[in-house]
Design a protein around this motif. Structure first.
Motif, PDB file in Angstrom:
ATOM      1  N   ILE A 206       0.837  -1.199   0.000  1.00  0.00           N
ATOM      2  CA  ILE A 206       0.000   0.000   0.000  1.00  0.00           C
ATOM      3  C   ILE A 206       0.875   1.253   0.000  1.00  0.00           C
ATOM      4  CG2 ILE A 206      -1.581   1.351   1.432  1.00  0.00           C
ATOM      5  CD1 ILE A 206      -3.120  -1.028   2.046  1.00  0.00           C
ATOM      6  N   ILE A 207       0.481   2.226  -0.786  1.00  0.00           N
ATOM      7  CA  ILE A 207       1.156   3.532  -0.760  1.00  0.00           C
ATOM      8  C   ILE A 207       0.141   4.571  -0.279  1.00  0.00           C
ATOM      9  CG2 ILE A 207       2.288   5.318  -2.141  1.00  0.00           C
ATOM     10  CD1 ILE A 207       3.236   3.078  -4.033  1.00  0.00           C
ATOM     11  N   SER A 208       0.505   5.307   0.762  1.00  0.00           N
ATOM     12  CA  SER A 208      -0.428   6.264   1.366  1.00  0.00           C
ATOM     13  C   SER A 208      -0.194   7.660   0.828  1.00  0.00           C
ATOM     14  CB  SER A 208      -0.254   6.276   2.888  1.00  0.00           C
ATOM     15  OG  SER A 208      -1.096   5.311   3.469  1.00  0.00           O
TER      16      SER A 208
ATOM     17  N   GLY B  68     -18.687  20.516  -1.970  1.00  0.00           N
ATOM     18  CA  GLY B  68     -17.981  21.123  -3.097  1.00  0.00           C
ATOM     19  C   GLY B  68     -16.806  20.297  -3.580  1.00  0.00           C
ATOM     20  N   GLY B  69     -16.427  19.285  -2.810  1.00  0.00           N
ATOM     21  CA  GLY B  69     -15.318  18.427  -3.221  1.00  0.00           C
ATOM     22  C   GLY B  69     -15.774  17.214  -4.016  1.00  0.00           C
ATOM     23  N   GLU B  70     -17.086  17.073  -4.182  1.00  0.00           N
ATOM     24  CA  GLU B  70     -17.602  15.925  -4.924  1.00  0.00           C
ATOM     25  C   GLU B  70     -17.056  15.947  -6.357  1.00  0.00           C
ATOM     26  OE1 GLU B  70     -18.204  12.940  -5.166  1.00  0.00           O
ATOM     27  OE2 GLU B  70     -19.961  12.949  -3.857  1.00  0.00           O
ATOM     28  N   GLY B  71     -16.666  14.757  -6.837  1.00  0.00           N
ATOM     29  CA  GLY B  71     -16.125  14.680  -8.192  1.00  0.00           C
ATOM     30  C   GLY B  71     -14.624  14.925  -8.252  1.00  0.00           C
ATOM     31  N   PHE B  72     -14.015  15.112  -7.062  1.00  0.00           N
ATOM     32  CA  PHE B  72     -12.560  15.319  -7.027  1.00  0.00           C
ATOM     33  C   PHE B  72     -11.914  14.289  -6.086  1.00  0.00           C
ATOM     34  CE2 PHE B  72     -14.068  19.444  -8.362  1.00  0.00           C
ATOM     35  CZ  PHE B  72     -13.105  19.908  -9.241  1.00  0.00           C
ATOM     36  N   VAL B  73     -10.628  14.088  -6.291  1.00  0.00           N
ATOM     37  CA  VAL B  73      -9.837  13.303  -5.339  1.00  0.00           C
ATOM     38  C   VAL B  73      -8.577  14.092  -5.029  1.00  0.00           C
ATOM     39  CG1 VAL B  73      -8.319  11.284  -5.222  1.00  0.00           C
ATOM     40  CG2 VAL B  73     -10.726  10.987  -5.791  1.00  0.00           C
ATOM     41  N   ARG B  74      -8.199  14.119  -3.744  1.00  0.00           N
ATOM     42  CA  ARG B  74      -6.960  14.801  -3.352  1.00  0.00           C
ATOM     43  C   ARG B  74      -5.831  13.790  -3.284  1.00  0.00           C
ATOM     44  NH1 ARG B  74      -5.471  17.051   2.621  1.00  0.00           N
ATOM     45  NH2 ARG B  74      -4.775  14.892   2.766  1.00  0.00           N
ATOM     46  N   VAL B  75      -4.749  14.103  -3.988  1.00  0.00           N
ATOM     47  CA  VAL B  75      -3.568  13.238  -3.919  1.00  0.00           C
ATOM     48  C   VAL B  75      -2.471  14.022  -3.198  1.00  0.00           C
ATOM     49  CG1 VAL B  75      -1.911  11.860  -5.226  1.00  0.00           C
ATOM     50  CG2 VAL B  75      -4.235  12.190  -6.106  1.00  0.00           C
ATOM     51  N   SER B  76      -2.005  13.472  -2.101  1.00  0.00           N
ATOM     52  CA  SER B  76      -0.979  14.142  -1.314  1.00  0.00           C
ATOM     53  C   SER B  76       0.405  13.848  -1.877  1.00  0.00           C
ATOM     54  CB  SER B  76      -1.065  13.644   0.134  1.00  0.00           C
ATOM     55  OG  SER B  76       0.161  13.827   0.790  1.00  0.00           O
ATOM     56  N   ALA B  77       1.265  14.836  -1.832  1.00  0.00           N
ATOM     57  CA  ALA B  77       2.625  14.676  -2.365  1.00  0.00           C
ATOM     58  C   ALA B  77       3.612  14.300  -1.269  1.00  0.00           C
ATOM     59  CB  ALA B  77       3.069  15.966  -3.051  1.00  0.00           C
ATOM     60  N   PHE B  78       3.114  14.030  -0.063  1.00  0.00           N
ATOM     61  CA  PHE B  78       4.009  13.606   1.011  1.00  0.00           C
ATOM     62  C   PHE B  78       4.305  12.122   0.846  1.00  0.00           C
ATOM     63  CE2 PHE B  78       1.775  17.258   3.020  1.00  0.00           C
ATOM     64  CZ  PHE B  78       2.884  18.072   3.183  1.00  0.00           C
ATOM     65  N   GLY B  79       5.541  11.791   0.536  1.00  0.00           N
ATOM     66  CA  GLY B  79       5.913  10.391   0.345  1.00  0.00           C
ATOM     67  C   GLY B  79       7.363  10.295  -0.041  1.00  0.00           C
ATOM     68  N   HIS B  80       7.934   9.122   0.185  1.00  0.00           N
ATOM     69  CA  HIS B  80       9.281   8.879  -0.335  1.00  0.00           C
ATOM     70  C   HIS B  80       9.214   8.916  -1.866  1.00  0.00           C
ATOM     71  CE1 HIS B  80      10.410   8.000   3.681  1.00  0.00           C
ATOM     72  NE2 HIS B  80       9.926   6.770   3.740  1.00  0.00           N
ATOM     73  N   ARG B  81      10.313   9.336  -2.489  1.00  0.00           N
ATOM     74  CA  ARG B  81      10.300   9.501  -3.937  1.00  0.00           C
ATOM     75  C   ARG B  81       9.913   8.208  -4.648  1.00  0.00           C
ATOM     76  NH1 ARG B  81      12.670  13.516  -6.600  1.00  0.00           N
ATOM     77  NH2 ARG B  81      11.501  14.632  -4.995  1.00  0.00           N
ATOM     78  N   GLU B  82      10.479   7.086  -4.190  1.00  0.00           N
ATOM     79  CA  GLU B  82      10.193   5.834  -4.907  1.00  0.00           C
ATOM     80  C   GLU B  82       8.716   5.462  -4.806  1.00  0.00           C
ATOM     81  OE1 GLU B  82      12.127   6.163  -2.268  1.00  0.00           O
ATOM     82  OE2 GLU B  82      11.949   4.476  -0.860  1.00  0.00           O
ATOM     83  N   ASN B  83       8.087   5.854  -3.714  1.00  0.00           N
ATOM     84  CA  ASN B  83       6.654   5.560  -3.581  1.00  0.00           C
ATOM     85  C   ASN B  83       5.808   6.452  -4.484  1.00  0.00           C
ATOM     86  OD1 ASN B  83       7.027   3.516  -1.730  1.00  0.00           O
ATOM     87  ND2 ASN B  83       6.755   4.837   0.061  1.00  0.00           N
ATOM     88  N   ILE B  84       6.230   7.696  -4.597  1.00  0.00           N
ATOM     89  CA  ILE B  84       5.518   8.615  -5.493  1.00  0.00           C
ATOM     90  C   ILE B  84       5.631   8.101  -6.930  1.00  0.00           C
ATOM     91  CG2 ILE B  84       5.501  10.973  -6.432  1.00  0.00           C
ATOM     92  CD1 ILE B  84       4.538  10.900  -3.530  1.00  0.00           C
ATOM     93  N   LEU B  85       6.845   7.705  -7.310  1.00  0.00           N
ATOM     94  CA  LEU B  85       7.057   7.207  -8.675  1.00  0.00           C
ATOM     95  C   LEU B  85       6.257   5.930  -8.918  1.00  0.00           C
ATOM     96  CD1 LEU B  85      10.903   7.885  -8.974  1.00  0.00           C
ATOM     97  CD2 LEU B  85       9.054   9.073 -10.200  1.00  0.00           C
ATOM     98  N   GLU B  86       6.271   5.040  -7.932  1.00  0.00           N
ATOM     99  CA  GLU B  86       5.541   3.777  -8.072  1.00  0.00           C
ATOM    100  C   GLU B  86       4.027   4.037  -8.144  1.00  0.00           C
ATOM    101  OE1 GLU B  86       6.209   0.767  -8.708  1.00  0.00           O
ATOM    102  OE2 GLU B  86       4.293  -0.183  -8.199  1.00  0.00           O
TER     103      GLU B  86
END
Lengths: 459, 459
Positions: B91-93, B431-449
């Motif tokens: 899992i990647i959070s 007002g957030g319906e229809g959107f998803v928030r993706v957080s950029a907090f993560g180790h680089r390899e997890n973000i890339l994966e």
């Protein structure tokens, strides 16, 4: 020496140098002159108020009900004024109940180890569970509640008992009636006023309307006459008591739990001084059968491990405790902890875990033993001077009787003539009038010196 | 792997060993078996509720108004359920917005140094000023508010912005009407509900009664149409915004301050992501002339220095900000800070001071720069897949549009098919319906994966 400097000595001995301002993105690098900071320094003068822009937001009327400042900042203010008057006075603070002895190294090593670990990939941790880290919750359960039926997930780790008292008040809301020991730790009453549970302050009796003040005095052995109390929803009960130092007996606590059951009340039991108990008085309300169905317990590392500045405490909300509709109190408390709090510092929690190791427990007992020796010295001093002295056996507070005298006057006289800061009993409620609380938290030489000065004053 | 274990991995990576229980005074040494801990595990079953003892204390009706669990624990619960279903899933959070990178050593050294100092006579400190230590307040003023007219004593140091939001709500009380950006960080609305400022939740519109939801969407450039808003007392405004990532422009903030002035409203400006701003958008509301008379600002070291677990933030309440009767808001906030709080951990404060040294600021900028590179990678990925993507330039959050779709469905599909945790937009308001928030907090390899998996899913 200015008020500001005195205050910083009084409340904070951080030795960190002031770091010069640095570039921050596109902002100007010109810094404002460093202004002096003082506590509660935010009062507009009447003139400013008259001419200044005002919002149209009404002030919360509950805030307007509060009297003067919160007790301990008020005492700090008077201490500062005293130092302004006597700049060379060697003030000794036996007022606020602030710990003075270094934290044992077995504990600070754990704090430092966790700090260093945070700069490594393996050791870094971000948000923790709002309720506290699992190993700490487990250690609290097994250390303080073994065999009492309290489970790990009944325990919520926090940044201190005072903060948890407010969070509990948020859970209860404004439509409850509370009872407090009189005298008692002022945060109970003040948080109740803030949440709108009370009426106005009645100057003649020095009480807020719609709070039951349960008188605790030498005549009743510092345990209230429960038959005279009308039904409260919430009963704040502190044992060993701050400020009287009285620890309730098992029989008294059985009465208290029965009273709560008869009335369907919830007890908030503050056991922040439980480790100071000598003898076999209960250390936890959960030693009383049936207490899990009527009681919350809150406690703290502050007075055990010198964590007054480190900030770590806990609150037990047993899953057996239910509101009248059967909804678990713990579930609402959990929601407040998740919404209004983000957990105690992970560094403090690592320190807490070290406190509960065999070496940590031994070290804490030694610190507590030291303060208990201080207590004995203070008790003996006032005893020898012919005062009636209470507390001091199961708590780091000595409750000295000055019959017929105004306790703020006594406080002022002691400060004026001995440069020792105490706490006036009436600051803890009308039942504290005629008493002064002397805290045993201090370096030994200061305790001895304070006692020499007391002997000089009252010889 | 049990739910419990997963949760502890998810929320806490403390490596401290569980310390065995030890003797505690006269208590039994027999310890209870270590029970599994899970978040929100305190629900009595209907059967238990029917037969169990209940107190006669009514549940606070405001608590009953809250919907489901607080957003992020709910996401943690779903993540845990997913791991139960797919025990081997990696899992990647990218959900909760939890920092992942180690704290720079220049800062952890200061944390450790303070920790060690606490075991020495000279370095020990107990209770600090509830408002924070003077050098830290000075450094905050000169670093973030130089030339803006904010003085040291306008700044209150805290254990985090989320906690301060609740303390501010306590100051305001129940008789105020608030407005929030929609979507927005859920603690604003939930704390308002808890304090009794709102009516019931209206399922059809997914809003609480008596809150102004100020819609922020791509059509209005994520800045609300203020002409359509009826007068609020309190305006919660977060910029750069969580979750949309939008940073208000100077012109927009001038409008906002004017709107507050026209209505006599108080702005609570959440600037917890200000250091992520690129370009010349204001970093503080006090860059706008007149803001000191209408605005409070709250901020935090969490996302600057990775202090999500260390806990340190601050709130600015200028002495120029007055209630309608001329009473300074800062004076009531000070009273709450003194009564309901006991200051941030002195160790965390030593860390905060190190953050604001020239080396600390440089180190924080590097960490922020790293997360901003992550953000670019995520933005480019969704861009390349043909999605409309917002945010990400001035904030560590990417706001991805899934027009016409239910955001919990999108959340579930992404989790099911890629094992990546995101946050459904509707968790932040209708007002957030229809959107998803993706957080950029993560180790680089997890973000890339994670981005590889997104490309696989949406190719």
């Amino acid at each position: 020496m200015s008020i500001t400097q005195n205050l910083s000595i009084s409340f904070s001995s951080s030795s960190s140098p002031f770091l010069a301002p640095s570039t921050f993105n596109s902002r100007s690098q010109v810094s404002l002159p460093v202004k002096s900071v003082s506590i509660c320094k935010c009062v507009a003068t009447p003139q400013e108020v008259d001419t200044a822009y005002k919002t149209k937001v009404s002030r919360n009327e509950n805030m307007g009900k509060l009297q003067a400042g919160y007790l301990f900042p008020e005492i700090a203010r008077r201490r500062s004024a005293h130092l302004l008057k006597y700049p060379d006075a060697k003030i000794i603070s036996l007022g606020i109940g602030d710990t003075t002895e270094p934290i044992p190294e077995v504990i600070t090593s754990a704090l430092a180890k966790k700090s260093h670990a945070l700069s490594t990939i393996e050791g870094y941790s971000g948000y923790g569970a709002e309720q506290g880290e699992k190993p700490l919750r487990s250690a609290l359960a097994s250390t303080f509640y073994a065999d009492l039926g309290i489970e790990d997930d009944d325990i919520f780790v926090s940044d201190g008992a005072k903060c948890d008292i407010s969070r509990l008040q948020i859970v209860f809301g404004s439509n409850v009636k509370m009872a407090v020991q009189d005298p008692s730790y002022p945060a109970y009453v003040d948080s109740s006023v803030i949440m709108g549970q009370t009426g106005l302050y009645q100057k003649d009796v020095q009480k807020f309307a719609n709070i039951e003040y349960m008188r605790c005095n030498p005549e009743n052995g510092f345990f209230p006459d429960l038959s005279s109390i009308s039904r409260p929803d919430i009963i704040f009960f502190c044992s060993p008591n701050n400020p009287t130092g009285a620890a309730a007996t098992r029989e008294q606590l059985i009465q208290l739990v029965q009273f709560a059951k008869d009335n369907g009340s919830i007890i908030v039991y503050d056991s922040a001084y439980a480790m100071y108990i000598s003898g076999d008085n209960p250390r936890s309300i959960y030693e009383i059968p049936g207490a899990k169905e009527v009681a919350i317990e809150t406690s703290s590392f502050s007075k055990y491990a010198g964590f007054t500045g480190v900030r770590l405490g806990w609150t037990v909300v047993p899953k057996q405790l239910l509101f009248s509709d059967g909804f678990p109190v713990a579930k609402d408390f959990n929601r407040i902890v998740c919404t209004c709090f983000n957990g105690a510092s992970n560094i403090s929690q690592a320190g807490g875990l070290a406190c509960l190791s065999p070496e940590g427990l031994k070290a804490m007992q030694e610190v507590i033993g030291f303060y208990k020796e201080n207590t004995s010295i203070i008790v003996e001093t006032f005893d020898s001077l012919g005062f009636k002295v209470y507390g001091g056996k199961c708590a780091p507070y000595v409750w000295v009787h000055f019959p017929g005298q105004n306790s703020w006057d006594v406080f002022s006289e002691i400060l004026e003539k001995t440069h020792v800061v105490t706490t006036p009993g009436s600051g803890f409620g009308p039942g504290g009038e005629g008493f002064v609380r002397v805290s045993a938290f201090g370096h030994r030489e200061n305790i001895l010196e304070a006692c020499r000065r007391f002997k000089q004053l009252y010889k």
